[in-house]
Write an enzyme that holds these catalytic residues in place. Structure first.
Site: not given
Ligand code: NDP
Ligand code: OXD
Length: 309
Positions: A224, A272
């Site tokens: 993000r 994005h």
């Molecule tokens: P998940 O919830 O599956 O994974 C999130 C990861 O981040 C986990 O490994 C989690 O740790 C880690 N995390 C969260 N908070 C912290 C912290 N404070 N410190 C360290 N690690 C942390 O999410 P997704 O993989 O499904 O998606 C990730 C992000 O990708 C979405 O939230 C979105 O913002 C972004 N995204 C962007 C897109 C784009 O087109 N640009 C498309 C889709 C998604 P733990 O495993 O320990 O819980």
């Molecule tokens: C998502 C994105 O969060 O598209 O899936 O950013």
């Protein structure tokens, strides 16, 4: 029983088609003007305006169209006690893996430098580095970061991941928590951000983070825009501490015309689109969860609002 649909762009038709084919018993009603509020049991939404989900007394679950739920968590009028389900679906994961592989290879194979050489009509080879000697670090080892890590390993990259809680992944060096961040950054020649945006992760890509990277590291920012302190990134690019960046997400989207990122020679800007939810595969995932709820089971991939993801 009906599902309230609020999409951001003109993709409503594909959702309607997917639900009609896969679950004709679920009536899909577009927001706003969805008719009888009492009939709405599920909502499938992207960036609903504040308060848009109030006033549905029989709502059983709110499904986010995206993996990120920051577009929902920021609404103080979100109905309490209704589970929020993030998007986990194969189309979104596949798209993200593609984007990560493409971007990592682009930086790994010096394409930013070759693009500059092309503009200057310079014919010069840069010595190739084997993938085993390129250290890639992924902030966020969840559904998307984990899938990307696995695919990068297949290319032979030296991959590490950083998460909130401790993890074990074969072939991947894992780090976690605030204490794990600095050793993780130190070994990230290419840093990828795939974190959710939460109060803990906001601004994590800042001057201190960039200073901890090897000099000239590349950044791939696809979580993000709120993760990036943009002024710090520009300073790090200008000093060469960050050698190049692929930026897909920004503080302000669409990226304003006067943003210096548009014209920066070592920055690749995309709007994005690192990955997109695919209505056909995502509808199947949402329907599977609706069937679980209808069978009295809890839905999968419910967000922990305390943690913010
Ligand atoms: P998940 O919830 O599956 O994974 C999130 C990861 O981040 C986990 O490994 C989690 O740790 C880690 N995390 C969260 N908070 C912290 C912290 N404070 N410190 C360290 N690690 C942390 O999410 P997704 O993989 O499904 O998606 C990730 C992000 O990708 C979405 O939230 C979105 O913002 C972004 N995204 C962007 C897109 C784009 O087109 N640009 C498309 C889709 C998604 P733990 O495993 O320990 O819980
Ligand atoms: C998502 C994105 O969060 O598209 O899936 O950013």
């Amino acid at each position: 029983m009906a599902l309230l649909l609020k999409t951001d762009i003109d993709r409503g038709d594909s959702w309607h088609r997917a639900f009609a084919r896969l679950a004709p018993d679920i009536a899909v009603r577009d927001w706003p003007g969805a008719g009888d509020a009492g009939a709405i049991e599920f909502a499938l939404v992207w960036a609903p305006p504040r308060g848009a989900l109030k006033g549905y007394p029989n709502l059983k679950a709110i499904f986010s169209i995206g993996a990120g739920i920051d577009h929902l968590a920021s609404d103080p009028d979100l109905p309490k006690d209704v589970p929020i389900v993030r998007m986990v679906e194969p189309g979104l994961s596949a798209g993200m893996v593609e984007f990560v592989v493409m971007s990592v290879l682009y930086h790994h194979r010096f394409m930013v430098e070759y693009a500059a050489q092309q503009r200057a009509k310079i014919w010069r080879e840069i010595e190739q580095i084997p993938t085993s000697r390129r250290r890639v670090g992924i902030l966020g080892l969840g559904v998307l970061g984990g899938a990307a890590a696995g695919k990068l390993r297949e290319f032979g990259f030296d991959v590490a991941g950083w998460s909130r809680t401790a993890k074990k992944r074969p072939g991947i060096a894992t780090f976690h928590g605030p204490r794990g961040l600095s050793p993780f950054l130190k070994r990230s020649d290419i840093l990828i951000c795939l974190l959710p945006l939460t109060p803990e992760t906001a601004g994590i890509l800042n001057a201190r983070t960039f200073a901890a990277l090897p000099h000239g590291a590349a950044l791939i920012s696809i979580g993000r825009g709120g993760h990036v302190v943009e002024a710090d990134l520009l300073a790090a690019l200008d000093s060469g501490q960050v050698g190049a960046a692929t930026l897909d997400v920004f503080q302000d989207e669409p990226l304003p015309p006067d943003s210096p990122f548009w014209t920066h020679e070592r920055v690749i800007v995309t709007p994005h689109i690192a990955s997109m939810t695919i209505a056909e595969t995502a509808a199947a995932a949402v329907i599977a969860n609706i069937r679980r709820i209808q069978a009295g089971k809890p839905p999968e991939h419910v967000v922990d609002l305390e943690q913010g993801y």
